[in-house]
Design an enzyme around this catalytic site. Structure first.
Site, PDB file in Angstrom:
ATOM      1  N   GLY A   1      14.444  -8.876  -5.770  1.00 44.86           N
ATOM      2  CA  GLY A   1      14.668 -10.305  -5.554  1.00 44.86           C
ATOM      3  C   GLY A   1      15.187 -10.685  -4.189  1.00 44.86           C
TER       4      GLY A   1
ATOM      5  N   GLY B   1      18.079  -4.010  -0.728  1.00 41.82           N
ATOM      6  CA  GLY B   1      17.772  -3.443  -2.035  1.00 41.82           C
ATOM      7  C   GLY B   1      16.338  -2.949  -2.044  1.00 41.82           C
TER       8      GLY B   1
ATOM      9  CE1 TYR C   1       5.030   1.934   0.678  1.00 43.92           C
ATOM     10  CE2 TYR C   1       3.405   0.168   0.530  1.00 43.92           C
ATOM     11  CZ  TYR C   1       4.028   1.180   1.247  1.00 43.92           C
ATOM     12  OH  TYR C   1       3.637   1.421   2.536  1.00 43.92           O
TER      13      TYR C   1
ATOM     14  CD  GLU D   1       9.483  -8.573   3.382  1.00 42.38           C
ATOM     15  OE1 GLU D   1       9.991  -7.432   3.473  1.00 42.38           O
ATOM     16  OE2 GLU D   1       8.916  -8.992   2.355  1.00 42.38           O
TER      17      GLU D   1
ATOM     18  CB  VAL E   1       1.190   1.705   5.424  1.00 41.86           C
ATOM     19  CG1 VAL E   1      -0.228   1.476   4.918  1.00 41.86           C
ATOM     20  CG2 VAL E   1       1.188   2.728   6.554  1.00 41.86           C
ATOM     21  CB  ILE E   2       0.136  -3.922   4.357  1.00 35.92           C
ATOM     22  CG1 ILE E   2       0.775  -4.446   5.652  1.00 35.92           C
ATOM     23  CG2 ILE E   2       0.110  -5.024   3.302  1.00 35.92           C
ATOM     24  CD1 ILE E   2       2.208  -4.845   5.515  1.00 35.92           C
ATOM     25  N   GLY E   3       0.892  -2.421   1.455  1.00 35.61           N
ATOM     26  CA  GLY E   3       0.354  -2.055   0.157  1.00 35.61           C
ATOM     27  C   GLY E   3       0.783  -3.076  -0.870  1.00 35.61           C
TER      28      GLY E   3
END
Length: 227
Positions: free
Chosen positions: A38, A33, A207, A111, A195-197
């Site tokens: 969640g 999702g 994001y 993840e 890319v971490i955000g």
């Protein structure tokens, strides 16, 4: 060393009946999702439910929002986890646990879209050859609306695929389907796939979940227009 085809991996005997057949039908399941639906919360709930029934499992993650070896959720839940690297072999992870006398009935892979395709192949082998259940949770598509390679392979190999039903809304009220990358107040269309955000409005790089229409047009809504 991996088990030869047809051989039982070390430790798998305990998961089999007296006739040599699997004691239960293990499965690879993929739950997916957009952001904020969640996924990590469901992963921790799944782990809790199985552990409560006496099953033993390992929780793994990669690039969690905390940037640490744990699964965290936006509602405040957290659980320590094994950080997945390119070099880590999920099969070896299970075999090492068995060698230490630790039973492993299932894996929770949070993840999962950030895992490698090889990791997904290892998940399938854990199910088919080791009789270990694997529950994978992750995004399907990146900020360009293209499938992550690991997610694509999970769609191809999983015994079941389910979209998590917690509804996420675009700013316009339509169902949020896609994850937009935002930098400098604009939707970004190019760059590295991972890319971490963050999801907070004041982050330098963030994001935002959008419906397909507004993801395509890059419209971030009235709040962004007025900021």
């Amino acid at each position: 060393m991996l088990a030869a085809p047809g051989d039982d991996p070390v430790g798998c005997v305990a998961a089999r009946g007296v006739d040599g057949r699997p004691a239960h039908a293990a499965a690879l399941r993929f739950y997916w999702g957009p952001m904020d639906c969640g996924k990590s919360t469901m992963a921790l709930q799944m782990n809790y439910n199985h552990a409560r029934q006496g099953r033993r499992g390992l929780v793994t993650t990669r690039i969690d929002r905390s940037l640490g070896p744990q699964v965290t959720t936006r509602i405040g839940l957290a659980h320590e986890a094994i950080e997945i690297t390119d070099e880590l072999d999920l099969r070896a992870l299970v075999r090492e646990a068995w060698a230490d006398g630790v039973r492993v009935d299932y894996l929770i892979c949070d993840e999962a879209s950030f895992y490698s395709v090889e990791h997904v192949e290892q998940m399938a082998e854990l199910v088919d050859s080791y009789d270990v259940d694997v529950y994978a949770f992750g995004l399907a598509t990146d900020f360009r609306s293209c499938l992550f390679p690991a997610a694509q392979r999970l769609f191809e190999l999983a015994d079941s695929v389910a979209r998590i039903q917690v509804e996420v809304l675009c700013w316009c009220g339509r169902e949020g389907l896609l994850n937009a990358r935002v930098a400098g107040g604009r939707v970004v269309r190019e760059g590295e796939q991972v890319v971490i955000g963050d999801t907070v409005d004041d982050a330098d790089l963030r994001y935002q979940v959008l419906c397909r229409r507004h993801h395509r047009t890059g419209d971030l809504g009235p709040r962004s227009a007025g900021s």
